[in-house]
Every structure is written in C-alpha cells, then in structure tokens.
Design a protein around this motif. Structure first.
Motif, PDB file in Angstrom:
ATOM      1  N   ALA A  41     -40.403 -15.426 -39.231  1.00 58.93           N
ATOM      2  CA  ALA A  41     -39.493 -14.737 -38.307  1.00 58.93           C
ATOM      3  C   ALA A  41     -38.309 -15.572 -37.867  1.00 58.93           C
ATOM      4  O   ALA A  41     -37.638 -15.202 -36.890  1.00 58.93           O
ATOM      5  CB  ALA A  41     -40.280 -14.271 -37.074  1.00 58.93           C
ATOM      6  N   GLY A  42     -38.016 -16.687 -38.533  1.00 60.85           N
ATOM      7  CA  GLY A  42     -36.851 -17.473 -38.181  1.00 60.85           C
ATOM      8  C   GLY A  42     -36.964 -18.135 -36.820  1.00 60.85           C
ATOM      9  O   GLY A  42     -38.065 -18.454 -36.349  1.00 60.85           O
ATOM     10  N   VAL A  43     -35.832 -18.314 -36.167  1.00 61.45           N
ATOM     11  CA  VAL A  43     -35.803 -18.988 -34.866  1.00 61.45           C
ATOM     12  C   VAL A  43     -36.654 -18.266 -33.821  1.00 61.45           C
ATOM     13  O   VAL A  43     -37.388 -18.921 -33.066  1.00 61.45           O
ATOM     14  CB  VAL A  43     -34.348 -19.160 -34.381  1.00 61.45           C
ATOM     15  CG1 VAL A  43     -34.306 -19.646 -32.942  1.00 61.45           C
ATOM     16  CG2 VAL A  43     -33.608 -20.142 -35.290  1.00 61.45           C
ATOM     17  N   PRO A  44     -36.616 -16.926 -33.719  1.00 60.69           N
ATOM     18  CA  PRO A  44     -37.516 -16.259 -32.765  1.00 60.69           C
ATOM     19  C   PRO A  44     -38.994 -16.560 -33.033  1.00 60.69           C
ATOM     20  O   PRO A  44     -39.788 -16.670 -32.096  1.00 60.69           O
ATOM     21  CB  PRO A  44     -37.209 -14.776 -32.969  1.00 60.69           C
ATOM     22  CG  PRO A  44     -35.794 -14.753 -33.451  1.00 60.69           C
ATOM     23  CD  PRO A  44     -35.680 -15.964 -34.335  1.00 60.69           C
ATOM     24  N   GLY A  45     -39.366 -16.705 -34.304  1.00 58.21           N
ATOM     25  CA  GLY A  45     -40.740 -17.049 -34.628  1.00 58.21           C
ATOM     26  C   GLY A  45     -41.104 -18.449 -34.168  1.00 58.21           C
ATOM     27  O   GLY A  45     -42.183 -18.671 -33.613  1.00 58.21           O
ATOM     28  N   LEU A  46     -40.206 -19.401 -34.387  1.00 61.62           N
ATOM     29  CA  LEU A  46     -40.424 -20.773 -33.920  1.00 61.62           C
ATOM     30  C   LEU A  46     -40.612 -20.819 -32.409  1.00 61.62           C
ATOM     31  O   LEU A  46     -41.572 -21.397 -31.891  1.00 61.62           O
ATOM     32  CB  LEU A  46     -39.240 -21.654 -34.310  1.00 61.62           C
ATOM     33  CG  LEU A  46     -39.052 -22.012 -35.780  1.00 61.62           C
ATOM     34  CD1 LEU A  46     -37.658 -22.593 -36.006  1.00 61.62           C
ATOM     35  CD2 LEU A  46     -40.111 -23.015 -36.229  1.00 61.62           C
ATOM     36  N   VAL A  47     -39.674 -20.192 -31.706  1.00 62.78           N
ATOM     37  CA  VAL A  47     -39.690 -20.226 -30.246  1.00 62.78           C
ATOM     38  C   VAL A  47     -40.881 -19.451 -29.692  1.00 62.78           C
ATOM     39  O   VAL A  47     -41.547 -19.893 -28.743  1.00 62.78           O
ATOM     40  CB  VAL A  47     -38.360 -19.658 -29.693  1.00 62.78           C
ATOM     41  CG1 VAL A  47     -38.420 -19.507 -28.183  1.00 62.78           C
ATOM     42  CG2 VAL A  47     -37.198 -20.578 -30.089  1.00 62.78           C
ATOM     43  N   GLY A  48     -41.169 -18.299 -30.284  1.00 59.34           N
ATOM     44  CA  GLY A  48     -42.286 -17.494 -29.808  1.00 59.34           C
ATOM     45  C   GLY A  48     -43.614 -18.207 -29.958  1.00 59.34           C
ATOM     46  O   GLY A  48     -44.457 -18.168 -29.048  1.00 59.34           O
ATOM     47  N   PHE A  49     -43.802 -18.875 -31.091  1.00 65.74           N
ATOM     48  CA  PHE A  49     -45.058 -19.601 -31.290  1.00 65.74           C
ATOM     49  C   PHE A  49     -45.225 -20.691 -30.241  1.00 65.74           C
ATOM     50  O   PHE A  49     -46.296 -20.837 -29.649  1.00 65.74           O
ATOM     51  CB  PHE A  49     -45.103 -20.219 -32.681  1.00 65.74           C
ATOM     52  CG  PHE A  49     -46.333 -21.050 -32.920  1.00 65.74           C
ATOM     53  CD1 PHE A  49     -47.521 -20.462 -33.302  1.00 65.74           C
ATOM     54  CD2 PHE A  49     -46.309 -22.435 -32.729  1.00 65.74           C
ATOM     55  CE1 PHE A  49     -48.664 -21.224 -33.505  1.00 65.74           C
ATOM     56  CE2 PHE A  49     -47.443 -23.198 -32.923  1.00 65.74           C
ATOM     57  CZ  PHE A  49     -48.627 -22.593 -33.313  1.00 65.74           C
ATOM     58  N   ARG A  50     -44.165 -21.480 -30.018  1.00 66.08           N
ATOM     59  CA  ARG A  50     -44.275 -22.554 -29.038  1.00 66.08           C
ATOM     60  C   ARG A  50     -44.476 -22.001 -27.632  1.00 66.08           C
ATOM     61  O   ARG A  50     -45.227 -22.567 -26.834  1.00 66.08           O
ATOM     62  CB  ARG A  50     -43.030 -23.442 -29.099  1.00 66.08           C
ATOM     63  CG  ARG A  50     -42.990 -24.557 -28.067  1.00 66.08           C
ATOM     64  CD  ARG A  50     -44.205 -25.466 -28.130  1.00 66.08           C
ATOM     65  NE  ARG A  50     -44.346 -26.101 -29.410  1.00 66.08           N
ATOM     66  CZ  ARG A  50     -45.493 -26.198 -30.074  1.00 66.08           C
ATOM     67  NH1 ARG A  50     -46.611 -25.693 -29.557  1.00 66.08           N
ATOM     68  NH2 ARG A  50     -45.540 -26.781 -31.248  1.00 66.08           N
ATOM     69  N   ALA A  51     -43.857 -20.877 -27.302  1.00 63.51           N
ATOM     70  CA  ALA A  51     -44.030 -20.275 -25.981  1.00 63.51           C
ATOM     71  C   ALA A  51     -45.484 -19.859 -25.767  1.00 63.51           C
ATOM     72  O   ALA A  51     -46.088 -20.141 -24.714  1.00 63.51           O
ATOM     73  CB  ALA A  51     -43.104 -19.073 -25.828  1.00 63.51           C
ATOM     74  N   VAL A  52     -46.072 -19.192 -26.755  1.00 60.00           N
ATOM     75  CA  VAL A  52     -47.460 -18.746 -26.635  1.00 60.00           C
ATOM     76  C   VAL A  52     -48.399 -19.944 -26.556  1.00 60.00           C
ATOM     77  O   VAL A  52     -49.342 -19.963 -25.745  1.00 60.00           O
ATOM     78  CB  VAL A  52     -47.829 -17.842 -27.829  1.00 60.00           C
ATOM     79  CG1 VAL A  52     -49.331 -17.538 -27.850  1.00 60.00           C
ATOM     80  CG2 VAL A  52     -47.039 -16.542 -27.774  1.00 60.00           C
ATOM     81  N   ASN A  53     -48.154 -20.958 -27.375  1.00 62.47           N
ATOM     82  CA  ASN A  53     -48.989 -22.151 -27.367  1.00 62.47           C
ATOM     83  C   ASN A  53     -48.919 -22.870 -26.027  1.00 62.47           C
ATOM     84  O   ASN A  53     -49.922 -23.376 -25.504  1.00 62.47           O
ATOM     85  CB  ASN A  53     -48.549 -23.078 -28.501  1.00 62.47           C
ATOM     86  CG  ASN A  53     -49.553 -24.168 -28.798  1.00 62.47           C
ATOM     87  OD1 ASN A  53     -49.287 -25.335 -28.541  1.00 62.47           O
ATOM     88  ND2 ASN A  53     -50.688 -23.803 -29.342  1.00 62.47           N
ATOM     89  N   THR A  54     -47.723 -22.901 -25.442  1.00 59.55           N
ATOM     90  CA  THR A  54     -47.546 -23.546 -24.138  1.00 59.55           C
ATOM     91  C   THR A  54     -48.259 -22.761 -23.041  1.00 59.55           C
ATOM     92  O   THR A  54     -48.909 -23.342 -22.160  1.00 59.55           O
ATOM     93  CB  THR A  54     -46.049 -23.673 -23.804  1.00 59.55           C
ATOM     94  OG1 THR A  54     -45.398 -24.432 -24.838  1.00 59.55           O
ATOM     95  CG2 THR A  54     -45.842 -24.368 -22.467  1.00 59.55           C
ATOM     96  N   LEU A  55     -48.157 -21.447 -23.086  1.00 60.79           N
ATOM     97  CA  LEU A  55     -48.845 -20.611 -22.100  1.00 60.79           C
ATOM     98  C   LEU A  55     -50.357 -20.794 -22.183  1.00 60.79           C
ATOM     99  O   LEU A  55     -51.045 -20.852 -21.159  1.00 60.79           O
ATOM    100  CB  LEU A  55     -48.490 -19.141 -22.311  1.00 60.79           C
ATOM    101  CG  LEU A  55     -47.065 -18.722 -21.939  1.00 60.79           C
ATOM    102  CD1 LEU A  55     -46.829 -17.273 -22.336  1.00 60.79           C
ATOM    103  CD2 LEU A  55     -46.812 -18.908 -20.445  1.00 60.79           C
ATOM    104  N   ASP A  56     -50.880 -20.903 -23.390  1.00 58.19           N
ATOM    105  CA  ASP A  56     -52.316 -21.121 -23.541  1.00 58.19           C
ATOM    106  C   ASP A  56     -52.732 -22.446 -22.906  1.00 58.19           C
ATOM    107  O   ASP A  56     -53.773 -22.531 -22.249  1.00 58.19           O
ATOM    108  CB  ASP A  56     -52.687 -21.094 -25.025  1.00 58.19           C
ATOM    109  CG  ASP A  56     -54.157 -21.371 -25.250  1.00 58.19           C
ATOM    110  OD1 ASP A  56     -54.997 -20.632 -24.719  1.00 58.19           O
ATOM    111  OD2 ASP A  56     -54.473 -22.355 -25.956  1.00 58.19           O
ATOM    112  N   ALA A  57     -51.915 -23.487 -23.120  1.00 61.73           N
ATOM    113  CA  ALA A  57     -52.224 -24.793 -22.522  1.00 61.73           C
ATOM    114  C   ALA A  57     -52.153 -24.738 -21.001  1.00 61.73           C
ATOM    115  O   ALA A  57     -52.890 -25.455 -20.313  1.00 61.73           O
ATOM    116  CB  ALA A  57     -51.254 -25.845 -23.056  1.00 61.73           C
TER     117      ALA A  57
END
Length: 332
Positions: free
Chosen positions: A167-183
């Motif tokens: 998904a390009g840049v939105p995919g990169l940012v979205g993955f890190r956002a979800v991973n951060t929220l989980d932490a």
C-alpha cells in the motif's frame, strides 16, 4: 511522466534510500514522528478511555485511521513529482524502520553481559522488552534479548516493508501506527484488557504477513536450513502469539538455541512452551549472532518488498492492457 510509469522506481529508490538512512543513522534521538504519534494517541486515550471494547475500537480507529489518512494525502500530493515521491517514501521508510536501533540496543546488553556487568545489562534490557530484568540471570537476559531481536525483526522491519509493498506510504505509516498502539494499550493489564483489545487484535492481523515472511527469510538465511524449517514448522503454533511464534521458532532453529520458557512481566509470570527443546540454551555470544541474522533477514526483506511491488505493478498493467484491448476489439 505519469505516476503509473514512475511507481516502481519511486518505491524502489525511496525504500532503498530509507533503509540506508536507517542503517547509517538509526532512529533520530529527538523529534521522532513515531514518538509524536504516541503522544497524540495518549492524548486521545485520556479522552476516550472506558473499560469497554467499543471505546477501545474507537480509539484505534481515530489514531490509526488518522495516521493512514494523513499519509494518503501526502502521497497524493507527491504524485506529480518523482523527486517528491522518492523523498516521501524514503522519509516514511526511515521513520518506520527500527532495525539499526534494535541491533544497537541488543549489542549494548550483550556487551554488558560479556563484561560480567549484570547490573548494567538489567538496566539496559527495558529498552528492548517489557520483562522484569531484576528477576533474570545472565542466561535469561541473553535469551530475552535474542527473543526480542527475533520478534522485532518482524515488527520493526519486515512487517513494515510488506505493507509498504502492498500500500505504499499509507501502508508503511499504518503498520507502524497499529504496532505502536498495540505497544501502548494492547497488553493485558487490568486497565487496558478491554480498552486495548481492538489494538491488539488489529496488530495480530496486520502483523500476520510480515511474521510469515520473516520466518521464511530466516530459514533461508540459516546455516542449517533443514533444522530451522523443522523447528519453525513444529513449534510455531506452541507460542501464545500467532505472529511471534513463527518468528521466534525460526530464529531458534536458525541459531540452534532453545527459546521460550518462564517469563516475568512486572510481577506477572508466564510459563510459555519451549521452542527448540532439543537445542542448547542461549549463550551471551548468541546475541551478536541474532543481530547479524536479523540484518540479513532485513536486507532480504527489502529486496522482497521491491520485487513484490514490481510484480504487482506488472500484473496490474497486464490486466489493464488486456481489458483495454478487449474493449477495443468489441467496439470494432
């Protein structure tokens, strides 16, 4: 030149440049965008918190959805300029990757253990994981470091690259956002057991492809591929996490060490199944071996992401061309 014609070069150049920036500089010490996102997510949590799954789902949607929407707007604005597209992709890739900082922290703990300074190793371990360091001896700390390197190779590198390819840049940012929220809210403390449920489950979903790719690339990089594959296939499902299981089991087989067992998190003790039970216990020297394995897996993941993006573009172009040709023939 259209975006369709420049899509692959933009992604390939931007991803490679972002990866090189992470190798050279690691995470910025100040003004890290992920830290800024964390502060914003915490502010939203203060307003929305209820001991209720619905409010937790709303918190996840607002925070992760807002990050993806912002990235999508930036991507759209950068489409007209190849230079802007490369720069945005590189900046996003550098922001979300954490492989170099992961290696530095792991090596810092390993160096303290090698020097016999257990106090320093215990003080440094919380930079890598949330375990109670005071309850761990030298061998247990070394095991914790290896397990953290394994899991974070997927979470901090490979998983992000997979979503960047999809998904390009939105995919990169979205993955890190979800991973951060989980932490932040996805753990099983009494306050967050319900509120953090949505973030934890969403992290399981988005982490699924990256964890499998990490396991596959780890087996490919292993000195004894047959052993790595055997341990990964046999023991992955024993781990309570659907994504950490394949990654840690493949690392156990690749390094020839035994992972899992008793863990302590802020007074809470977990007894996890052992991965690679027939293998030897982790030693201090295995910390460096784990970091080197993580580097090799990460480099292969960059190549896989670029190749996957190229293949996706090629298939999309062929389908579009086929539909256009069919339409022209019909009009004749």
């Amino acid at each position: 030149m259209t975006a369709a014609r420049t899509g692959l070069p933009v992604f390939a150049c931007g991803t490679a440049l972002g990866y090189l920036c992470d190798l050279a500089f690691g995470d910025p010490r100040r003004g890290h965008p992920v830290a800024a996102f964390g502060r914003a997510a915490h502010a939203v949590e203060q307003r929305l918190w209820r001991d209720h799954r619905g409010y937790g789902a709303l918190h996840t949607a607002v925070c992760a959805g807002g990050a993806v929407a912002g990235a999508a707007l930036l991507s759209r604005a950068a489409r007209r300029s190849r230079t802007a597209g490369v720069a945005l992709t590189a900046a996003a890739t550098w922001t979300v990757l954490g492989g170099t900082s992961l290696g530095r922290e792991a090596r810092a703990v390993g160096a303290a253990l090698a020097a016999g300074d257990l106090t320093a190793a215990r003080a440094r371990l919380p930079h890598l994981c949330g375990r109670d360091p005071q309850a761990l001896d030298e061998q247990q700390i070394a095991r914790a470091v290896v397990e953290s390197v394994a899991e974070n190779t997927s979470d901090a590198v490979v998983g992000a690259l997979v979503w960047g390819a999809l998904a390009g840049v939105p995919g990169l940012v979205g993955f890190r956002a979800v991973n951060t929220l989980d932490a932040m809210v996805g753990h099983k403390s009494p306050r967050l057991r319900r509120f953090g449920w949505a973030s934890a489950r969403l992290d399981d979903v988005v982490g699924w492809p990256g964890a499998r790719l990490t396991a596959a690339l780890t087996v490919l990089c292993a000195p004894d591929r047959a052993r790595a594959l055997r341990v990964a296939r046999r023991d992955a499902a024993r781990h309570p996490s659907p994504n950490a299981g394949p990654v840690e089991a493949s690392f156990a087989g690749a390094l020839g060490v035994r992972l899992g067992g008793t863990l302590a998190y802020a007074g809470r003790v977990e007894h996890r199944p052992v991965l690679g039970a027939e293998l030897r216990p982790v030693e201090v020297a295995d910390v460096e071996r784990a970091v080197r394995l993580s580097r090799r897996v990460s480099l292969l993941a960059v190549g896989t992401a670029v190749a996957g993006r190229a293949l996706g573009r090629l298939l999309t172009t062929r389908r579009t061309t086929g539909r256009t040709t069919g339409t022209r023939r019909t009009h004749r």
